[in-house]
Write an enzyme that holds these catalytic residues in place. Structure first.
Site, short mmCIF file in Angstrom:
data_model
loop_
_atom_site.label_atom_id
_atom_site.label_comp_id
_atom_site.label_asym_id
_atom_site.label_seq_id
_atom_site.Cartn_x
_atom_site.Cartn_y
_atom_site.Cartn_z
N HIS A 1 0.81 -1.22 0.00
CA HIS A 1 0.00 0.00 0.00
C HIS A 1 0.85 1.27 0.00
O HIS A 1 0.54 2.23 -0.71
CB HIS A 1 -0.95 0.00 1.19
CG HIS A 1 -2.00 -1.06 1.10
ND1 HIS A 1 -2.93 -1.11 0.10
CD2 HIS A 1 -2.24 -2.15 1.89
CE1 HIS A 1 -3.72 -2.16 0.27
NE2 HIS A 1 -3.31 -2.82 1.35
N HIS B 1 -16.52 35.29 -48.81
CA HIS B 1 -15.72 35.80 -47.70
C HIS B 1 -14.25 35.55 -47.98
O HIS B 1 -13.74 34.45 -47.80
CB HIS B 1 -16.14 35.12 -46.38
CG HIS B 1 -15.63 35.82 -45.15
ND1 HIS B 1 -14.50 35.45 -44.50
CD2 HIS B 1 -16.11 36.90 -44.48
CE1 HIS B 1 -14.30 36.24 -43.46
NE2 HIS B 1 -15.26 37.14 -43.43
#
Length: 464
Positions: free
Chosen positions: A288, A366
């Site tokens: 752990h 555009h």
């Protein structure tokens, strides 16, 4: 591995005694929303505080992983978390009326059974994987412990343990596909050696330990007097053991059950990183303390990567919403529907994709000699993205229409041209009040911000 986030369909409860505290507890798994993650709630404490399953909340590693937040502790969380990861469940609230989840039979299998009984439910959001970008390594030379994470488009784990014991010896365990966790790993039980048992007892641990929920490995000859003392310690009328073996001669479920349980613990401890992982995990003699130190290194790398606000976009992954689903929510249609897919959506943020192509009608007039995606349409695409977000705040979005009502601090940083893929990201700046949402948005091309703005939107019922 699942692409979408999952929770459970309904609450489900398990009860039992805690391994180390010895306290009887009831634990209820509850459905939770997208992005919730794993959170424990101590129902037995004043104000019922929340404890988020996060590696930064780890406070104790005495034979288990203990987390603490808001003055509340939860002991031995690893088996519970391993079950959730093993079933690829992402979002659950775990209500607990004691300090420690029940140990059950010492494995994760009974948690798996309960969660499957509740049923899994897919959620409308992609899982937020952390993909290991490069080798991440943790080494503890003093204990001959080494863990490594390597890049892999999957989640696989291999564990090696070596106890220098004639009973256990050197063992390996592997998990090549997370879908195999239930059948191959989850039923492996916790264990300790006989020489550790008395020390744990004196440390005020294993109060709930029992030969029905833990394996005790006997790696030396034990006298009858010692066996009598062990029986008293464990509250048993009698315990027995062969010359060398397992106390009370319990049969192992697998020859390498201890190694498999170490892998189970590793899966649970790595859940504390806070996100599902993709990578190859290799572990030699893990425990752990090493698992949590390793998880902290992974989380540190993850947080460094998170400093970039650019949402991750993988074209191969199924989106949260495709164009047909978007059209079920937004009223816009060609040529004014300006987002192609939604790749992330939760309670406070959204991300979408716009593929800019030369055959869109506005390019005719555009800047035809040098086509540029109009800034005003970038704003509109961002507003549509934000519209998805604000509609997600009501339970019946089909009955509402989002309206763009304000814009502030709009900036265009770079030109966007045909062939570019724009990633839009919007997030709420404050909770939605009286149908008005205030949000911030950014647009990215090739990882660079091309446009950003703050916007306000209103959602209005269609029958109003």
């Amino acid at each position: 591995m699942n692409d979408k986030q999952h929770t459970i369909k309904s609450p489900v409860t398990v009860s039992g005694i805690g391994l180390h505290t010895g306290v009887q507890a009831t634990m209820t798994f509850c459905p939770a929303p997208v992005g919730h993650g794993y959170q424990f709630q101590r129902m037995d404490l004043p104000d019922q505080p929340i404890v988020v399953a996060d590696v930064d909340n780890v406070v104790d590693l005495s034979r288990g992983t203990t987390i603490e937040q808001n003055g509340a502790r939860v002991n031995t969380v690893e088996h519970t978390l391993a079950a959730l990861v093993g079933l690829q469940i992402d979002n659950v609230l775990i209500k607990l009326d004691g300090p420690e989840p029940p140990i059950m039979d010492g494995s994760s299998y009974q948690f798996i059974q309960a969660l499957e009984d509740a049923g899994l439910e897919e959620q409308n959001a992609l899982r937020n994987f952390y993909e290991i970008p490069e080798e991440i390594r943790f080494v503890d030379n003093g204990r001959a412990v080494e863990l490594a994470a390597l890049p892999l488009n999957d989640y696989r784990l291999t564990v090696m343990v070596d106890y220098n014991s004639p009973v256990l010896g050197s063992q390996h365990a592997s998990l090549t596909d997370i879908s195999l966790f239930k059948n191959d790993i989850s039923s492996s039980r916790t264990f300790c050696f006989l020489h550790e048992l008395e020390a744990l007892y004196k440390q005020n641990l294993i109060k709930g330990g029992d030969l029905s929920n833990a394996i005790v490995v006997v790696d030396r000859v034990v006298s009858e007097d010692e066996l009598s003392e062990l029986a008293t310690m464990l509250g048993k009328p009698k315990v027995a053991v062969k010359k060398e073996g397992i106390l009370n001669n319990v049969d192992l479920r697998y020859k390498n059950e201890p190694a498999r349980h170490k892998l189970l613990d590793l899966v649970g401890d790595l859940a504390l990183v806070g996100r599902p992982l993709k990578g190859q995990i290799l572990a030699a003699r893990p425990g752990h303390a090493a698992n949590v130190a390793f998880a902290k290194k992974i989380k540190k790398k993850m947080m460094e990567a998170n400093s970039s606000p650019v949402p991750h976009y993988d074209p191969a992954r199924e989106p949260v919403m495709d164009i047909n689903q978007i059209m079920q929510v937004l009223p816009h249609r060609y040529p004014f529907l300006l987002i192609d897919k939604v790749i992330h959506l939760d309670d406070t943020s959204v991300a979408s994709i716009k593929n800019v192509t030369i055959n869109e009608p506005f390019f005719t007039g555009h800047y035809p000699g040098n086509p540029v995606f109009p800034g005003v349409l970038q704003v509109e695409a961002m507003a549509q993205t934000g519209g998805i977000l604000v509609l997600n705040t009501v339970p019946d979005p089909e009955n509402y229409t989002p309206y763009f009502v304000g814009i502030e601090n709009c900036r265009f940083r770079r030109m966007v041209k045909p062939g570019d893929t724009i990633i839009f990201r919007c997030w709420l700046l404050a909770p939605v009040k009286r149908g008005i949402a205030k949000m911030k948005g950014q647009a990215f091309v090739n990882g660079k911000v091309v446009m950003e703005a703050e916007m306000s939107a209103a959602i209005v019922r269609k029958d109003a």
